[in-house]
Design an enzyme around this catalytic site. Structure first.
Site, PDB file in Angstrom:
ATOM      1  N   PRO A   1       0.774  -1.254   0.000  1.00 24.61           N
ATOM      2  CA  PRO A   1       0.000   0.000   0.000  1.00 24.61           C
ATOM      3  C   PRO A   1       0.801   1.297   0.000  1.00 24.61           C
ATOM      4  CG  PRO A   1       0.017  -0.940   2.183  1.00 24.61           C
ATOM      5  CD  PRO A   1       0.721  -1.937   1.289  1.00 24.61           C
ATOM      6  N   CYS A   2       1.468   1.569  -1.105  1.00 25.08           N
ATOM      7  CA  CYS A   2       2.221   2.821  -1.215  1.00 25.08           C
ATOM      8  C   CYS A   2       1.284   4.028  -1.258  1.00 25.08           C
ATOM      9  CB  CYS A   2       3.137   2.785  -2.430  1.00 25.08           C
ATOM     10  SG  CYS A   2       2.306   2.416  -3.983  1.00 25.08           S
ATOM     11  N   HIS A   3       0.012   3.796  -1.543  1.00 20.90           N
ATOM     12  CA  HIS A   3      -0.947   4.909  -1.549  1.00 20.90           C
ATOM     13  C   HIS A   3      -1.134   5.500  -0.153  1.00 20.90           C
ATOM     14  CE1 HIS A   3      -3.347   1.249  -0.787  1.00 20.90           C
ATOM     15  NE2 HIS A   3      -4.115   2.027  -0.044  1.00 20.90           N
TER      16      HIS A   3
END
Length: 176
Positions: free
Chosen positions: A144-146
Site C-alpha cells: 500500500p504505497c498509496h
C-alpha cells in the site's frame, strides 16, 4: 482428445505469466514469477521497471492468480483490509526493504516518507531515497504505497495517478 484417443493436458512451462483483471481503478495487470505475485500494474502507470517482463498471458481465472484475484475483489468490496499473498517483487535490496515496511502500514492509516526512513534506521534526509523506492513499488494496492503522504500531509505523486491514490484512500476511510 488427441488423434490417438488419449486426453492431452497443456502444461505451462513459462515461469512468468500475466493476466488482466477488472477493478474499480480500471484494468489491473497481474504478473506472477514462478507462481508468486511479482507485480500489479495499473493502466498508464509511471515508473515501470525496465525489466517489466509480463510473460505469457493467461486467463484471469488461472489458478496462479486465484488468491490475488479473490483478495483484490474482497479489498475492493470493503471486506479485506490487508493482503496475505506470497509476493516476489523485483527490485534492489533497499527497495524491497521499503516495500516490506509499506506492508506494515495499517488499512485507513497514512504515514510519511520521513517516518519510513526513520523506521528503517536511515539517516536524516533519506526520505527522498524512500520516496524513489515507494514510487517504484511494482505491487500497488497490495503493497500500500498509496498510504504514504508528504511531511505536511499533502498527497504526493502516485505511480498509478493521484486520482487513483485519492480513490484508494477514500475507500479506506481516509479524509483527503
Amino acid at each position: 482428445m488427441s488423434a490417438h484417443g488419449t486426453t492431452t493436458t497443456t502444461v505451462r512451462t513459462a515461469s512468468t505469466v500475466h493476466a488482466v483483471v477488472d477493478s474499480p481503478l480500471g484494468p489491473l495487470t497481474l504478473v506472477a514469477d514462478d507462481g508468486r505475485l511479482a507485480a500489479l500494474y495499473m493502466t498508464a502507470q509511471r515508473h515501470l521497471p525496465p525489466d517489466a517482463r509480463l510473460g505469457e498471458e493467461v486467463p484471469a481465472d488461472d489458478p496462479v492468480f486465484a488468491d490475488a484475484v479473490r483478495e483484490l475483489r474482497e479489498y475492493f468490496a470493503g471486506e479485506r483490509t490487508s493482503f496475505d499473498l506470497d509476493l516476489s517483487p523485483r527490485g534492489s535490496d533497499f527497495q524491497r526493504a521499503v516495500w516490506l515496511r509499506l506492508r506494515e502500514i495499517p488499512f485507513g492509516v497514512t504515514t510519511t516518507y520521513g517516518t519510513i526512513a526513520a523506521d528503517l534506521g536511515l539517516p536524516p534526509g533519506a526520505s527522498r531515497a524512500v520516496g524513489a523506492a515507494v514510487g517504484r513499488n511494482p505491487l500497488g494496492v497490495v503493497v500500500p504505497c498509496h498510504r504514504v503522504v508528504g511531511a505536511s500531509g499533502a498527497l504526493t505523486g502516485y505511480a498509478g495517478g493521484l486520482d487513483r491514490k485519492v480513490w484508494l484512500l477514500e475507500h479506506e476511510g481516509v479524509l483527503v
